[in-house]
Design an enzyme around this catalytic site. Structure first.
Site, PDB file in Angstrom:
ATOM      1  N   CYS A   2       0.864  -1.188   0.000  1.00 24.15           N
ATOM      2  CA  CYS A   2       0.000   0.000   0.000  1.00 24.15           C
ATOM      3  C   CYS A   2       0.892   1.226   0.000  1.00 24.15           C
ATOM      4  CB  CYS A   2      -0.829   0.093   1.280  1.00 24.15           C
ATOM      5  SG  CYS A   2      -1.857  -1.323   1.633  1.00 24.15           S
ATOM      6  N   ARG A  16      -4.631   7.140   0.372  1.00 25.48           N
ATOM      7  CA  ARG A  16      -3.783   5.951   0.242  1.00 25.48           C
ATOM      8  C   ARG A  16      -4.289   5.070  -0.892  1.00 25.48           C
ATOM      9  NH1 ARG A  16      -5.503   2.199   4.297  1.00 25.48           N
ATOM     10  NH2 ARG A  16      -3.674   0.909   3.881  1.00 25.48           N
ATOM     11  N   ASN A  79       0.321  -2.259   5.841  1.00 28.07           N
ATOM     12  CA  ASN A  79       0.989  -3.480   6.277  1.00 28.07           C
ATOM     13  C   ASN A  79       2.437  -3.236   6.682  1.00 28.07           C
ATOM     14  OD1 ASN A  79      -0.907  -5.434   6.320  1.00 28.07           O
ATOM     15  ND2 ASN A  79      -0.114  -6.609   4.598  1.00 28.07           N
TER      16      ASN A  79
END
Ligand SMILES: C[C@H](CCC(=O)NCCS(=O)(=O)O)[C@H]1CC[C@H]2[C@@H]3CC[C@@H]4C[C@H](O)CC[C@]4(C)[C@H]3C[C@H](O)[C@]12C
Length: 324
Positions: A2, A16, A79
């Site tokens: 991401c 994002r 993550n």
């Protein structure tokens, strides 16, 4: 993988990409001021700032991936596999489960000064939301119009880094990501001079050669360098359309097309959605892998003094404007 980014024109924008091989089922969720939060270790909070963001809604609870509050503070979880470590409940600290971290911060902080004060007391625990939902390995970017920080809870403690680039991806830890940018200090949006050798007549045979060497792959460190370069050199008008449009172009520099990142036999990571919040005005814009038209949900069109969670499904069907 991401990528998250901040962007400032007249207003402050925060968003994002969410890249993964499957979706948890997410919705655009507005948490009004009187929705009761029952924190696992911190008790009940009856009144707080209103929040809008992308969340997996489970048992009427917004498990936010990224969100902004009505004061213009934004926050996203990305993550951080293999590095995130959440300690046990620790006495003398404010113990907040990792899945509660976004509501905890956005519910009570009006700016980064207040965020930093809150972070000084926090211990982010691995308390799971449910038995079948263990704590995700995440790190976070938190920002307002003036500054950003990255928060990483690791084996050797809680790290709070200033984030002057206002971007974040995944591994390695943030201090290493920032260090790696040193490798690219020679890059420029302008045409390069020939420093290679005075004895060779090297030419600029194409536009865009100032950024030759900016990595084009999808690894986390490469996306970090690419989104930082794109964001730091970004130029746009400051109207809402120009700002939002430019923001999607910034994150477009790191989007993942199906087929280019195989995570298992026949399974590919793709950019499931891209968000751009106008944090100043509380508007959540998004596109999805299959719907490239920008869709918006405006928190101020809801009753923010209510107590019930409001959520909208992500519109995923491609919308094509036919011209004839
Ligand atoms: C998978 C996503 C990260 C995508 C990413 O970065 N992919 C790169 C892989 S890699 O880095 O390249 O290996 C992350 C980002 C936000 C997460 C949710 C946050 C709320 C909630 C927290 C709970 O604790 C667990 C369930 C929960 C719904 C979470 C599910 C999942 O974990 C989400 C969607």
């Amino acid at each position: 993988m991401c990528t998250a980014a901040t962007y400032k024109t007249k207003d402050f924008y925060f968003g994002r990409t969410l890249d993964y091989e499957f979706s948890y089922g997410e919705q655009i969720a507005v948490t009004p001021r009187n929705y009761p939060f029952h924190f696992r270790h911190m008790g009940d909070v009856a009144k707080h700032y209103a929040i809008i963001g992308m969340a997996h809604v489970a048992a009427d609870y917004p498990l936010y991936y990224d969100a902004v509050n009505e004061k213009g503070v934004g926050m996203a979880g990305l993550n951080f596999v293999g590095n995130a470590y959440f300690p046990e409940v620790t006495e003398g600290k404010e113990n907040v489960a990792s899945f509660e971290f976004i509501p905890w911060v956005l519910g009570q902080c009006a700016n980064m000064k207040e965020v930093r004060a809150l972070l000084a007391k926090i211990n982010i625990t691995g308390t799971p939301f449910a038995e079948n939902m263990p704590a995700a390995s995440l790190h976070w970017i938190i920002a307002d119009a003036d500054e950003a920080v990255t928060v990483e809870s690791m084996k050797d403690g809680l790290k709070i880094y200033d984030n002057p680039a206002g971007v974040m991806t995944n591994n390695p830890p943030f201090d290493q990501q920032m260090f790696l940018l040193n490798n690219y200090r020679g890059l420029s949006p302008r045409q390069p001079e020939n420093h290679f050798s005075e004895k060779l007549p090297l030419e600029c045979y194409s536009r865009g050669m100032g950024a030759l060497g900016l990595p084009g792959d999808l690894s986390s460190a490469s996306r970090f360098a690419r989104v930082a370069f794109t964001k730091m050199n970004s130029v746009s008008g400051d109207s809402e359309e120009e700002s939002v449009g430019q923001f999607f172009h910034i994150l477009g520099s790191v989007e993942q097309q199906r087929g280019c990142c195989e995570v298992a036999e026949g399974k590919y990571e793709i950019t499931i959605y891209t968000s751009c919040c106008n944090a100043t005005k509380g508007i959540y814009y998004y596109t999805t892998y299959t719907n490239r038209q920008i869709t918006a949900v405006d928190m101020h069109r809801e009753d923010l003094d209510g107590s019930g969670l409001i959520h909208y499904p992500m519109l995923e069907k491609e919308q094509i404007l036919r011209q004839n």
